[in-house]
Structures are given as C-alpha cells and as structure tokens.
Design a protein around this motif. Structure first.
Motif, PDB file in Angstrom:
ATOM      1  N   GLY A  83       5.728  -8.973  -6.341  1.00  0.00           N
ATOM      2  CA  GLY A  83       5.016  -9.978  -5.566  1.00  0.00           C
ATOM      3  C   GLY A  83       4.134  -9.408  -4.484  1.00  0.00           C
ATOM      4  N   ASP A  84       4.326  -8.129  -4.108  1.00  0.00           N
ATOM      5  CA  ASP A  84       3.451  -7.497  -3.123  1.00  0.00           C
ATOM      6  C   ASP A  84       2.006  -7.517  -3.596  1.00  0.00           C
ATOM      7  N   LEU A  85       1.093  -7.629  -2.646  1.00  0.00           N
ATOM      8  CA  LEU A  85      -0.306  -7.352  -2.936  1.00  0.00           C
ATOM      9  C   LEU A  85      -0.569  -5.864  -2.742  1.00  0.00           C
ATOM     10  N   VAL A  86      -1.538  -5.331  -3.492  1.00  0.00           N
ATOM     11  CA  VAL A  86      -1.960  -3.935  -3.386  1.00  0.00           C
ATOM     12  C   VAL A  86      -3.278  -3.909  -2.625  1.00  0.00           C
ATOM     13  N   LEU A  87      -3.353  -3.099  -1.577  1.00  0.00           N
ATOM     14  CA  LEU A  87      -4.547  -3.026  -0.747  1.00  0.00           C
ATOM     15  C   LEU A  87      -5.011  -1.581  -0.616  1.00  0.00           C
ATOM     16  N   VAL A  88      -6.276  -1.430  -0.277  1.00  0.00           N
ATOM     17  CA  VAL A  88      -6.826  -0.105  -0.023  1.00  0.00           C
ATOM     18  C   VAL A  88      -7.817  -0.197   1.133  1.00  0.00           C
ATOM     19  N   THR A  89      -7.832   0.834   1.960  1.00  0.00           N
ATOM     20  CA  THR A  89      -8.807   0.886   3.054  1.00  0.00           C
ATOM     21  C   THR A  89     -10.166   1.344   2.539  1.00  0.00           C
ATOM     22  N   GLY A  90     -11.213   1.013   3.295  1.00  0.00           N
ATOM     23  CA  GLY A  90     -12.531   1.584   3.049  1.00  0.00           C
ATOM     24  C   GLY A  90     -13.123   1.270   1.695  1.00  0.00           C
ATOM     25  N   THR A  91     -13.785   2.274   1.110  1.00  0.00           N
ATOM     26  CA  THR A  91     -14.456   2.127  -0.176  1.00  0.00           C
ATOM     27  C   THR A  91     -14.012   3.231  -1.122  1.00  0.00           C
ATOM     28  N   LEU A  92     -14.210   2.999  -2.406  1.00  0.00           N
ATOM     29  CA  LEU A  92     -13.748   3.910  -3.446  1.00  0.00           C
ATOM     30  C   LEU A  92     -14.910   4.414  -4.290  1.00  0.00           C
ATOM     31  N   GLY A  93     -14.744   5.614  -4.827  1.00  0.00           N
ATOM     32  CA  GLY A  93     -15.703   6.158  -5.783  1.00  0.00           C
ATOM     33  C   GLY A  93     -16.798   7.019  -5.189  1.00  0.00           C
ATOM     34  N   GLU A  94     -16.935   7.009  -3.864  1.00  0.00           N
ATOM     35  CA  GLU A  94     -18.054   7.747  -3.269  1.00  0.00           C
ATOM     36  C   GLU A  94     -17.888   9.256  -3.398  1.00  0.00           C
ATOM     37  N   SER A  95     -16.663   9.753  -3.294  1.00  0.00           N
ATOM     38  CA  SER A  95     -16.476  11.194  -3.460  1.00  0.00           C
ATOM     39  C   SER A  95     -16.886  11.628  -4.865  1.00  0.00           C
ATOM     40  N   ARG A  96     -16.507  10.836  -5.855  1.00  0.00           N
ATOM     41  CA  ARG A  96     -16.890  11.170  -7.237  1.00  0.00           C
ATOM     42  C   ARG A  96     -18.404  11.074  -7.415  1.00  0.00           C
ATOM     43  N   ALA A  97     -19.024  10.117  -6.737  1.00  0.00           N
ATOM     44  CA  ALA A  97     -20.486  10.010  -6.791  1.00  0.00           C
ATOM     45  C   ALA A  97     -21.131  11.240  -6.153  1.00  0.00           C
ATOM     46  N   GLY A  98     -20.552  11.707  -5.038  1.00  0.00           N
ATOM     47  CA  GLY A  98     -21.068  12.912  -4.401  1.00  0.00           C
ATOM     48  C   GLY A  98     -20.953  14.125  -5.287  1.00  0.00           C
ATOM     49  N   GLY A 130     -10.945   9.925  -7.671  1.00  0.00           N
ATOM     50  CA  GLY A 130     -10.120  10.730  -6.766  1.00  0.00           C
ATOM     51  C   GLY A 130     -10.867  11.258  -5.563  1.00  0.00           C
ATOM     52  N   GLU A 131     -10.109  11.890  -4.675  1.00  0.00           N
ATOM     53  CA  GLU A 131     -10.601  12.529  -3.453  1.00  0.00           C
ATOM     54  C   GLU A 131     -11.333  11.569  -2.514  1.00  0.00           C
ATOM     55  N   ASP A 132     -10.963  10.291  -2.543  1.00  0.00           N
ATOM     56  CA  ASP A 132     -11.514   9.357  -1.559  1.00  0.00           C
ATOM     57  C   ASP A 132     -10.734   9.396  -0.254  1.00  0.00           C
ATOM     58  N   TYR A 133      -9.450   9.758  -0.323  1.00  0.00           N
ATOM     59  CA  TYR A 133      -8.560   9.873   0.843  1.00  0.00           C
ATOM     60  C   TYR A 133      -8.510   8.593   1.670  1.00  0.00           C
ATOM     61  N   GLU A 134      -8.631   7.455   0.975  1.00  0.00           N
ATOM     62  CA  GLU A 134      -8.323   6.184   1.596  1.00  0.00           C
ATOM     63  C   GLU A 134      -6.815   5.949   1.494  1.00  0.00           C
ATOM     64  N   LEU A 135      -6.313   4.945   2.206  1.00  0.00           N
ATOM     65  CA  LEU A 135      -4.896   4.609   2.147  1.00  0.00           C
ATOM     66  C   LEU A 135      -4.678   3.455   1.182  1.00  0.00           C
ATOM     67  N   LEU A 136      -3.752   3.630   0.272  1.00  0.00           N
ATOM     68  CA  LEU A 136      -3.394   2.647  -0.741  1.00  0.00           C
ATOM     69  C   LEU A 136      -1.990   2.169  -0.410  1.00  0.00           C
ATOM     70  N   PHE A 137      -1.801   0.854  -0.253  1.00  0.00           N
ATOM     71  CA  PHE A 137      -0.490   0.387   0.200  1.00  0.00           C
ATOM     72  C   PHE A 137      -0.182  -0.995  -0.355  1.00  0.00           C
ATOM     73  N   THR A 138       1.096  -1.371  -0.267  1.00  0.00           N
ATOM     74  CA  THR A 138       1.533  -2.685  -0.724  1.00  0.00           C
ATOM     75  C   THR A 138       2.188  -3.429   0.427  1.00  0.00           C
ATOM     76  N   ALA A 139       2.067  -4.762   0.385  1.00  0.00           N
ATOM     77  CA  ALA A 139       2.609  -5.591   1.457  1.00  0.00           C
ATOM     78  C   ALA A 139       2.857  -7.002   0.949  1.00  0.00           C
ATOM     79  N   ASP A 140       3.728  -7.722   1.650  1.00  0.00           N
ATOM     80  CA  ASP A 140       3.995  -9.127   1.372  1.00  0.00           C
ATOM     81  C   ASP A 140       2.708  -9.924   1.570  1.00  0.00           C
ATOM     82  N   PRO A 141       2.329 -10.777   0.608  1.00  0.00           N
ATOM     83  CA  PRO A 141       1.083 -11.551   0.745  1.00  0.00           C
ATOM     84  C   PRO A 141       0.996 -12.353   2.038  1.00  0.00           C
ATOM     85  N   ARG A 142       2.134 -12.813   2.546  1.00  0.00           N
ATOM     86  CA  ARG A 142       2.118 -13.622   3.766  1.00  0.00           C
ATOM     87  C   ARG A 142       1.717 -12.820   4.989  1.00  0.00           C
ATOM     88  N   ARG A 143       1.862 -11.497   4.932  1.00  0.00           N
ATOM     89  CA  ARG A 143       1.525 -10.658   6.081  1.00  0.00           C
ATOM     90  C   ARG A 143       0.145 -10.038   5.991  1.00  0.00           C
TER      91      ARG A 143
END
Length: 340
Positions: A159-174, A273-286
């Motif tokens: 039931g947790d949602l999966v979240l990530v900070t920032g943006t993804l894919g830019e390191s691979r684009a670089g 890979g190599e985006d070094y953002e934070l990937l985390f899970t949390a209760d949807p209510r929070r």
C-alpha cells in the motif's frame, strides 16, 4: 561459471555464504550499500565504500581530475544520505600508474576536498599503490545516524506509495553526449545533463529531513537505476512494486537529448542509473506532508512514481493502458559484470 554469467548481485550473495553470521554489534552487514554498526554510543556508525575505475566508471579524456574527485565523494555521501545519516570521515586509496601527472592528483584532491567539506566531513587518511593498467580511485566513508532516524531498504509495506526526489535520466543523457560528441543540442541542455553525469550531487540534507519525518518506510539512492534500486528495496522487504512510467520526473533537457539521440528518455529514467536521487516508500496518507516539508526546507521536489502492491519481489512497469512488464527476474539496472 564465470562471474560475467553469474552477475554482481548473485556474486554478493555467494560471497555472503562464505562469511560467518554477523556478530551482535552489526545491525546491517553484507548485501546493503551501507553497513550499520552498533558501537555502544548514542548513534550507530555507518560505513560504505565505492570505487571509480578508469574506462569502467570514467573516461579520463572526458572528465577533469577535479570533477572526478567531486564525484567519488558524492556517490559515497549519497549512500549515507539514503540512510538518513551524516558523513564524518573518509579514507582514500589511489592505484596510479607511474606516468600519472602530479597535477592529476592535485586536481583530484581539490575536487574531493571541496565535496567532502560541503558534506561536513573530512578526509583522514588512505593508501597509495602503483598499478600497471587503468587507475583506480577508492573511497571509504564513515558516518553516523541516530537509531530512531535510520532508514533501511527492508521496511516497505503493501500500500505504500513509491516516491523519488528531483529528476531522472539526466546522468544517462549526459553520458550519451560524452560518448557521442557529434550530437548537437542547445548548450544549456547539454551543460546540464553533462554536469549531472560528471559532478552529481548527493541529496544529503533531503535524506536527513526525510528521516526526521518518521514517515519513510524504506529508502535507497538511485545509483543502479530506478528499476534496479526499487528491486533492491522489494527483495529486502519481500514486496512487489509497480512503477507508472507516465509519472516519472523527466526534465525537458533529458527529453531533448533523447530526441536528438533517437533514444527513449523513459528507459533512461528507469534504468540509466547514476542519478543519485532518493527513492523511498511511505504511507499515502503522509505523502502530502512529506512533499510539502521537503520542498519548503530544501526546495527539492519529490514525485510519486508507483506503489507497493503486496507480497513478492518483482517490479512491474504498468502504463495507463494496463500493460506491464516483469522486471523482477534478474537485474534491470546497472550490473558490473553483466554490463555491456
């Protein structure tokens, strides 16, 4: 069987079978990016290490020693950030060829010192060795975390949602622009994605703020790619997850490079890979509270990209049309021995 067939993560598990069970003062041992040690004080000790190997992790002609120094520190700091901790002390080992210029070492340490100082830590020692082939820069980082703020991979809940900070894919684009210098994109877009690859930043402050909310169930940094790192969380937590590709945060710059390169930006976001953002899970209510606090205190946005669906260990990519792909069988992100 050779390790190229076996794969990095199966090899780690195999190595673990040769080691005795961890003593009682080891909270987290082999198999995670960070070891967590109980040293009988008010805080746990965190220990991590990572290496940059020439022509595997970097091309000397495509990066400066200063950039390389910053990167080797940042990727280790990112591991500490994903635990909610603070980096403290670093040890650096260099394996260099005799014809390496002294100015290379000067630039390397200038970059390392700038990045380690910004993280509130210090380089306190290390080792030097000669080598006949490609150079190797290895950094070990120690940090601390309060037991109540420690976040691991193994706490994700159905039931947790999966979240990530920032943006993804830019390191691979670089990396794409570095490998294919003939590609022509606007300077601002090119500079941004190359910087994300060559001098990534660790989400250190964000990691501590997320830990302080008390609402994060599991967390990892995006080093192997979202699919790979969410797979690590799923295996540690014994849960299944799905990712919604239309919700992935992909910047206009990444999209532009993908367009010029005739590549799929979504695939870069999922497994580059190599985006070094934070990937985390949390209760949807929070989640609204977490997102609001993170943006208010750091200016960093975070995005819901999927959810934990129940028991299992697979990661599915599910589109609005209901199509899905099972990425749970083997690594979907970076693997040192299967890459290329």
């Amino acid at each position: 069987m050779r390790i190229g067939e076996f794969g990095e993560f199966e090899l780690i598990r195999r190595i673990g079978t040769f080691l005795p069970g961890p003593p009682g003062d080891v909270v987290v041992g082999i198999g995670d990016d960070v070891a967590v040690l109980n040293v009988s004080g008010p805080e746990y000790l965190l220990a991590t290490c990572d290496a940059q190997v020439e022509n595997i992790h970097f091309i000397r002609a495509a990066t400066t020693p200063y950039q390389l120094g910053r990167k080797i520190v940042a990727i280790n700091v990112s591991d500490i950030a994903a635990c909610g901790g603070r980096p403290k002390w670093a040890l650096v080992s260099l394996a260099l060829t005799p014809d390496t210029g002294v100015d290379f070492v000067d630039g390397l340490y200038a970059g390392m010192q700038e990045e380690i100082h910004a993280a509130g830590a210090s380089i306190v020692g290390g080792n030097l060795s000669g080598i006949r082939g490609e150079i190797v820069i290895d950094l070990s980082l120690l940090g601390t975390v309060s037991p109540e703020c420690l976040i691991l991979r193994n706490g994700a809940r159905s039931g947790d949602l999966v979240l990530v900070t920032g943006t993804l894919g830019e390191s691979r684009a670089g990396l794409e622009l570095i490998l294919r210098p003939e590609l022509e994109v606007e300077q601002e877009a090119g500079d941004r994605v190359r910087a994300r690859h060559l001098t990534p930043g660790a989400r250190l402050r964000e990691g501590r703020i997320l830990a302080a909310t008390g609402s994060i169930h599991a967390m990892a940094d995006v080093s192997d790619g979202v699919l790979g790192d969410l797979g690590h969380i799923c295996r540690a937590s014994e849960v299944q997850a799905e990712i919604w590709p239309e919700s992935l945060p992909i910047s206009p710059e990444c999209l532009r490079v993908a367009e010029v390169a005739r590549c799929d930006a979504v695939q870069w976001a999922l497994s580059g890979g190599e985006d070094y953002e934070l990937l985390f899970t949390a209760d949807p209510r929070r989640v609204p509270e977490i997102r609001g606090r993170l943006e208010a205190e750091t200016g960093t946005s975070c995005h819901v990209i999927g959810r934990i669906t129940g028991k299992g260990e697979a990661v599915l990519v599910r589109s609005r049309e209901g199509m899905s792909s099972d990425y749970g069988r083997g690594p979907a992100g970076w693997d040192h021995f299967r890459a290329g």
